[in-house]
Design a protein around this motif. Structure first.
Motif, PDB file in Angstrom:
ATOM      1  N   ALA A 186      -3.288  -7.682  -4.754  1.00 52.97           N
ATOM      2  CA  ALA A 186      -2.208  -6.759  -5.218  1.00 52.97           C
ATOM      3  C   ALA A 186      -1.312  -5.948  -3.619  1.00 52.97           C
ATOM      4  CB  ALA A 186      -2.532  -5.342  -5.766  1.00 52.97           C
ATOM      5  N   ALA A 187      -2.414  -5.845  -3.056  1.00 53.67           N
ATOM      6  CA  ALA A 187      -1.711  -5.190  -1.551  1.00 53.67           C
ATOM      7  C   ALA A 187      -1.058  -6.738  -0.825  1.00 53.67           C
ATOM      8  CB  ALA A 187      -3.681  -5.408  -0.447  1.00 53.67           C
ATOM      9  N   ILE A 188      -1.445  -8.397  -1.004  1.00 52.52           N
ATOM     10  CA  ILE A 188      -0.522  -9.174  -0.415  1.00 52.52           C
ATOM     11  C   ILE A 188       0.534  -9.658  -0.809  1.00 52.52           C
ATOM     12  CG2 ILE A 188      -0.295 -11.772  -0.440  1.00 52.52           C
ATOM     13  CD1 ILE A 188      -3.423 -12.143   0.038  1.00 52.52           C
ATOM     14  N   GLY A 189       0.626  -8.699  -2.759  1.00 53.17           N
ATOM     15  CA  GLY A 189       2.085  -9.355  -3.420  1.00 53.17           C
ATOM     16  C   GLY A 189       3.407  -8.183  -2.829  1.00 53.17           C
ATOM     17  N   GLU A 190       1.989  -6.313  -2.650  1.00 54.07           N
ATOM     18  CA  GLU A 190       3.339  -5.504  -2.186  1.00 54.07           C
ATOM     19  C   GLU A 190       4.007  -5.545  -0.675  1.00 54.07           C
ATOM     20  OE1 GLU A 190       1.078  -1.324  -0.794  1.00 54.07           O
ATOM     21  OE2 GLU A 190       2.362  -0.577  -2.860  1.00 54.07           O
ATOM     22  N   LEU A 191       3.445  -6.442   0.131  1.00 52.77           N
ATOM     23  CA  LEU A 191       3.564  -6.026   1.660  1.00 52.77           C
ATOM     24  C   LEU A 191       4.172  -7.072   1.788  1.00 52.77           C
ATOM     25  CD1 LEU A 191       4.177  -5.432   4.331  1.00 52.77           C
ATOM     26  CD2 LEU A 191       1.815  -6.728   4.834  1.00 52.77           C
ATOM     27  N   SER A 192       4.671  -8.427   1.021  1.00 53.68           N
ATOM     28  CA  SER A 192       5.270  -9.332   0.911  1.00 53.68           C
ATOM     29  C   SER A 192       6.474  -8.742   0.041  1.00 53.68           C
ATOM     30  CB  SER A 192       4.901 -10.652   0.080  1.00 53.68           C
ATOM     31  OG  SER A 192       3.429 -11.713   0.747  1.00 53.68           O
ATOM     32  N   LYS A 193       6.287  -8.699  -0.864  1.00 48.93           N
ATOM     33  CA  LYS A 193       7.856  -8.124  -1.754  1.00 48.93           C
ATOM     34  C   LYS A 193       8.817  -7.261  -0.662  1.00 48.93           C
ATOM     35  CE  LYS A 193      10.059  -6.139  -5.227  1.00 48.93           C
ATOM     36  NZ  LYS A 193      10.892  -6.031  -4.075  1.00 48.93           N
TER      37      LYS A 193
END
Length: 311
Positions: free
Chosen positions: A88-95
């Motif tokens: 979830a953290a990877i997806g949030e920061l990536s976006k």
């Protein structure tokens, strides 16, 4: 900003994150060091990496650093490290960083993966979270992550996911892995970019084996740029001569727990950042180490002067 691709080459410097003596972000130095890296020959930057003290930043600070570096880069590519324990953290920061104009994101496997199947499943999940349009750098750094990725497993991951356009290669020893990846491509597997880390310790040999360049940090990024350019052009003797002049400092930076302090000391001495401070936990170089670094810098300068080509 252009996105990284399977043909991306050159030097992407792993950028330090500047702090002041209180541990606060030094925003002026962040702009200054971004300029410095490009002035010294970097083709791109990688921010929020392991040597960028990313784990010491809050999510808000990570986004702020990314926004500032991407803006200051002025269209030159910036890759953002987004590794985290949870997807979830990877997806949030990536976006967030892709919306800001990042050229791609980099992910290393989390500690605890012990089989090839687990590693392959993990990157399948990362690609699913990011979506097919986000260029992904797979960081293969078992010395730090404690997750070895076999050549066969790495090949299956690359075959399964076209959005993985680059391998940040820092297995050690790992020259044979570069050769194996390129041999598989010669046999028909799709090409990926290979940029190498590990402080550049094996850089001339890595380029000779087929790497496209470096994705690592050093207090003298101009060395990385010149060695990659000359080695890629086949001028291996000159590449090795230049590399050898800097090798004592490259080697000294490899000390666990001290490497970042050395790098920041050199960058501060060169005026790229205002302070060599690290955010806690992190310590400055002790006087004995400073004296050793200063001696290496003096000897390095003398060696480079002896190597200077006639005008």
């Amino acid at each position: 900003m252009s996105l990284i691709t399977t043909r991306t080459a050159g030097v992407f410097v792993i950028a330090v994150t500047p702090f002041d003596e209180t541990g606060a972000l030094d925003r002026a130095s962040l702009e200054r060091v971004t300029d410095f890296y490009f002035e010294k020959g970097a083709d791109g930057l990688t921010i929020l990496g392991m040597m960028g003290e990313a784990p010491k930043l809050t999510q808000a600070e990570s986004r702020e650093v990314a926004a500032a570096a991407i803006r200051r880069a002025g269209g030159k590519p910036v890759v953002v490290g987004v590794s985290a324990p949870g997807l979830a953290a990877i997806g949030e920061l990536s976006k967030a960083v892709m919306d800001l104009g990042a050229a791609g994101v980099m992910v290393a496997p989390p500690m605890g993966l012990t089989t090839n199947e687990q590693v392959e499943s993990y990157f399948a999940q990362v690609v699913e979270v990011l979506g097919p349009d986000v260029p992904l750098v797979l960081q293969d750094f078992p010395l730090s992550t404690k997750v070895p990725i076999s050549t066969g497993s790495l090949g299956r991951i690359l075959e399964a996911h076209d959005s993985i356009v680059m391998v940040k290669h820092e297995d050690w020893p790992g020259l044979a892995k570069i050769s194996a990846l390129r041999a598989a491509e010669a046999a028909g597997r799709r090409r990926v970019s290979i940029l190498c880390g590990n402080g550049g310790v094996f850089l001339p040999e890595e380029v000779a084996r087929g790497a496209d360049g470096a994705m690592t940090g050093f207090g003298f990024p101009e060395m990385l740029a010149e060695v990659v350019q000359r080695a890629a052009a086949g001028d291996m003797d000159r590449a090795q001569d230049i590399f050898d002049a800097y090798l004592p400092l490259v080697r000294y930076e490899q000390q666990p727990g001290a490497g970042l302090a050395v790098r920041k000391y050199v960058l501060a001495k060169r005026g790229a950042i205002a302070s060599a401070a690290q955010r806690r936990p992190g310590a400055a170089l002790p006087p004995a180490a400073v004296a050793e670094v200063e001696r290496m810098l003096a000897r390095q300068e003398a060696k480079l002067a002896a190597l200077a080509e006639p005008a």
